[in-house]
Design a protein around this motif. Structure first.
Motif, PDB file in Angstrom:
ATOM      1  N   LEU A   1       0.840  -1.205   0.000  1.00  0.00           N
ATOM      2  CA  LEU A   1       0.000   0.000   0.000  1.00  0.00           C
ATOM      3  C   LEU A   1       0.873   1.253   0.000  1.00  0.00           C
TER       4      LEU A   1
ATOM      5  N   GLU B   1      -3.702   5.062  -0.281  1.00  0.00           N
ATOM      6  CA  GLU B   1      -4.266   4.002  -1.117  1.00  0.00           C
ATOM      7  C   GLU B   1      -5.169   3.103  -0.289  1.00  0.00           C
TER       8      GLU B   1
ATOM      9  N   THR C   1      -7.436  -0.706  -0.653  1.00  0.00           N
ATOM     10  CA  THR C   1      -7.597  -1.902  -1.487  1.00  0.00           C
ATOM     11  C   THR C   1      -8.125  -3.059  -0.662  1.00  0.00           C
TER      12      THR C   1
ATOM     13  N   GLU D   1      -6.825   0.678   4.226  1.00  0.00           N
ATOM     14  CA  GLU D   1      -6.312   1.959   3.730  1.00  0.00           C
ATOM     15  C   GLU D   1      -5.094   2.368   4.555  1.00  0.00           C
TER      16      GLU D   1
END
Length: 794
Positions: free
Chosen positions: A93, A97, A99, A120
């Motif tokens: 990460l 960001e 995901t 995050e």
């Protein structure tokens, strides 16, 4: 069972060398994850079950053995579950960001999986040790989006995030410190099964030590009052004097710095390259040991050496100070044997003689470098250290207020970062000091140099930029260096242990005059040194701020302590065992003082900042101590069997039998400690980076050692073969697995547990051959003269 254990250990041993040459993946496919390896483990499980019923453990209420055997079944079942259903991957990460995709690694390759939540990265923080580039800790601030809610979490080394069965561990980070790499693991069932197996194993070990129907209890019942015997083995360790000093060395010795002022110089704090603030005495000791592989240079201690080098650099450039042990290096570059001077490293035109070889070495990948390449790099490092000292670098005396990196600066550094009066002080004070030292060498008046040292000390106190800096620790470290505790312990253990052996030998031949009083006084002496040893470990703990068994030097110190502790447990039962353990501790301390052992105190890397480290390493070192005692007893018993005539062996039967009982007790205790320590390390690994076993060579050889000693301690079940000769021989041979685990992995293999390998393996093969031949001859001659009945197999 013993055949299966032998196959299991041999397979793993071969795999570690396959991994060295072909890589981890190839070793896993070929051996660790092969059908044959799984078959061996399955047959072991079948044998664990059948042994319990064949030997009627339930009927005889051998609960400890029942728990231990079934714990291994559960541990292997947990490992199988992890292998089949466990998932292990990487989450990368960048700051900001978010995901829910994780890259999972399997034997079939890589694939993406989708998590039932999102992660995050808010911020990644890397903290370094003051004035150093070494990481102290690194952590990721995360927001977890799960089930419509958000959670603020922090992940750092030894602090795990657990979300819906997925565990996140801090693994690495991006070079720009704006991104994080987290290892991800999902293995709820496998982990719980394995941990349950570890718990059962611990319970079983405790019951084996304390239960009524146990092998140890049976052995203690067989033990009689020992008629002490002795074979005195004298080892003269001769210290060779240094070669006759040349004219330049003689001049330096004649113009030596007085010890009083050098001691004051050694009290000044400096910041080491790893960020730790240390007294100059520690710094000078590390420098002298690095350059010359000695703690003194002639009559000069490290403080007198360093200050003399600063005051008379032109003379020191001609002194053979730089140690090298490679004859090929000396012949290739036309250098003097053993040690060379700084000026020897340059051609007449001023060019550096190592430059061409150095360029060739650095053009190769580290794994492709030959031993010759590595020796060139090591020699170049020493030359660079000496060059920086001549330039007044490395000696970082001056803190800078407000520096965010909390760095201290050396007189030879770029001091333009200072301003105003601070700039005037730091740029002039050290040159002024060295000038006054040069004058004092001639005049004998050291008042001015003393005054300037006080000025430097006052400046350091006023401008200190490290909040937790403690001058009391500096004073404590000076005492630690001055007392040189482990050197005195080494001498004391060898001397008192040798005397204990002598009196045990004399009492065997019925020279009993004042024996009890003298041996009691010697025992008290060992106890005093033992506590002095503990004091040294405690001082090192206080100075470093962590348990002092984080590197090879410190673990050797701990192993020596554990060996004496184990000997004290047997002191009332066997004087010879107590004496052998004391001598063996002294030998361990001799090894720890060899020039390839680094006693430097370094800051811990983040992964070692775990309470599991303290218990894992301490228990393993204690196990090695008991194994060491068994090795000594086995060797002495074989020696007695070899030297005594067959018809006179009856005289020594009682002694050999009693020592063999103690040998087996020590083996069992060592095996229990080894088992607990190894699997405690597995728990540490799982809590630190998400997997409890990775087939790293160090952990694999620890398991091999455990299996080898399990085979030895189960020999009493082979009633047709088992006798005193066999148990003593096997206790000697088995110790080779300890040596391989502790030293051999560093020399012959590699891995994340290696303390640092060495390119000089040539002599190792000579020592191994010599030891193998010695043990083989001892085995043959002892067997030839041996006629004793076995111990009770019950």
């Amino acid at each position: 069972m013993i055949v299966l254990l032998a196959l299991y250990a041999i397979s793993m041993a071969v795999a570690t060398f396959v991994e060295k040459s072909q890589g981890t993946t190839f070793a896993k496919v070929l051996i660790y994850y092969s059908p044959l390896f799984f078959l061996i483990q399955f047959l072991l499980v079948i044998n664990f079950v059948m042994i319990v019923f064949r030997y009627k453990f339930f009927k005889h209420k051998r609960w400890g053995l029942i728990w231990i055997h079934f714990s291994f079944i559960i541990i292997l079942l947990g490992a199988m579950t992890t292998h089949i259903s466990g998932k292990e991957g990487i989450l990368h990460l960048r700051e900001g960001e978010i995901t829910n995709q994780v890259m999972v690694h399997t034997n079939r390759g890589q694939s993406l999986i989708t998590l039932p939540f999102k992660v995050e990265l808010v911020k990644f923080t890397l903290t370094r040790y003051p004035g150093s580039m070494s990481p102290s800790s690194f952590e990721s601030e995360l927001i977890v989006h799960v089930d419509g809610k958000t959670r603020n979490e922090r992940v750092y080394m030894n602090n795990v995030l657990d979300v819906k069965g997925y565990r996140f561990f801090q693994a690495s980070y991006d070079a720009d410190e704006k991104g994080t790499v987290l290892s991800v693991n999902q293995d709820v069932v496998g982990r719980n099964l394995t941990y349950a197996g570890y718990l059962l194993l611990a319970i079983g070990c405790i019951l084996c030590l304390t239960g009524k129907h146990t092998r140890i209890r049976s052995l203690f019942k067989q033990m009689k009052t020992i008629t002490i015997m002795m074979v005195l083995m004298v080892c003269n360790l001769t210290l060779q004097a240094a070669t006759t000093p040349g004219s330049m060395t003689a001049v330096i010795q004649k113009n030596a710095i007085p010890p009083k002022h050098a001691g004051r110089f050694g009290e000044i704090p400096v910041q080491s390259t790893n960020g730790r603030v240390i007294p100059l005495n520690t710094f000078s000791s590390e420098i002298l040991r690095k350059l010359s592989k000695n703690t003194r240079f002639g009559t000069l201690n490290s403080d007198r050496f360093l200050l003399s080098l600063f005051a008379m650099p032109e003379m020191w450039m001609h002194v053979p100070l730089i140690h090298h042990s490679n004859d090929m290096i000396a012949a290739f570059f036309s250098l003097p044997a053993n040690a060379c001077a700084y000026v020897d490293m340059f051609h007449e035109d001023g060019s550096y003689i190592l430059q061409t070889g150095l360029n060739e070495a650095f053009q190769k990948m580290p794994a492709e470098r030959t031993g010759f390449d590595k020796e060139i790099i090591k020699l170049d490092e020493k030359v660079n250290i000496l060059h920086q000292l001549f330039e007044f670098q490395l000696i970082r005396l001056f803190p800078k207020t407000g520096d965010p990196a909390q760095q201290w600066f050396a007189p030879g550094d770029d001091l333009s970062v200072f301003s105003g009066q601070d700039s005037m002080f730091v740029t002039r004070i050290f040159d002024w000091y060295i000038s006054e030292v040069q004058g004092a060498i001639k005049s004998g008046d050291w008042s001015k140099p003393d005054e300037i040292l006080d000025m430097i000390s006052t400046y350091q106190t006023a401008k200190n930029n490290i909040p937790d800096f403690d001058f009391q620790k500096i004073a404590l470290e000076l005492k630690y260096n001055k007392w040189d505790i482990f050197r005195w312990c080494k001498t004391g253990y060898l001397s008192l242990g040798g005397l204990l052996l002598l009196f045990a030998f004399l009492s065997f031949f019925k020279y009993r005059v004042h024996r009890r009083l003298i041996t009691k006084l010697l025992g008290i002496g060992v106890l005093i040194i033992f506590h002095f040893h503990m004091l040294g470990m405690g001082m090192r703990w206080q100075i470093s701020g962590y348990a002092p068994w984080s590197n090879s030097y410190e673990t050797m110190i701990l192993m020596a302590w554990a060996t004496v502790f184990a000997g004290l447990l047997f002191a009332r039962k066997s004087l010879i065992t107590f004496a052998l353990s004391t001598i063996f501790a002294g030998i361990i301390l001799i090894v720890s003082s060899l020039n390839w052992m680094d006693p430097q105190i370094n800051p811990l890397v983040p992964v070692l900042k775990s309470p599991w480290l303290m218990f894992h390493v301490a228990i393993l070192m204690a196990a090695y101590g008991f194994f060491g005692i068994s090795f000594c007893i086995g060797f002495v018993n074989l020696l007695i069997m070899s030297l005594m005539r067959k018809e006179k062996n009856a005289v020594f039967n009682g002694t050999i039998r009693e020592l063999s009982i103690i040998n087996e007790i020590s083996l069992i205790i060592g095996l229990i400690l080894m088992t607990v320590g190894t699997f405690m390390g597995a728990v540490w690994a799982n809590e630190s980076w998400g997997r409890y076993w990775g087939w790293d060579p160090k952990e694999t050889w620890a398991l091999i050692t455990m299996i080898v000693y399990a085979m030895v301690t189960h020999l009493h079940l082979l009633r047709k073969w088992y006798d005193l000769w066999l148990i003593n021989l096997c206790s000697v041979i088995a110790f080779s697995s300890v040596l391989m685990t502790y030293f051999g992995v560093n020399y012959f293999l590699s891995g994340m547990h290696s303390y640092g390998s060495s390119g000089q393996t040539g002599n190792i093969y000579v020592y191994l051959c010599g030891a193998g031949i010695t043990i083989a001859l001892l085995a043959v001659f002892s067997r030839k003269n041996h006629n004793q009945k076995p111990l009770s197999p019950s």
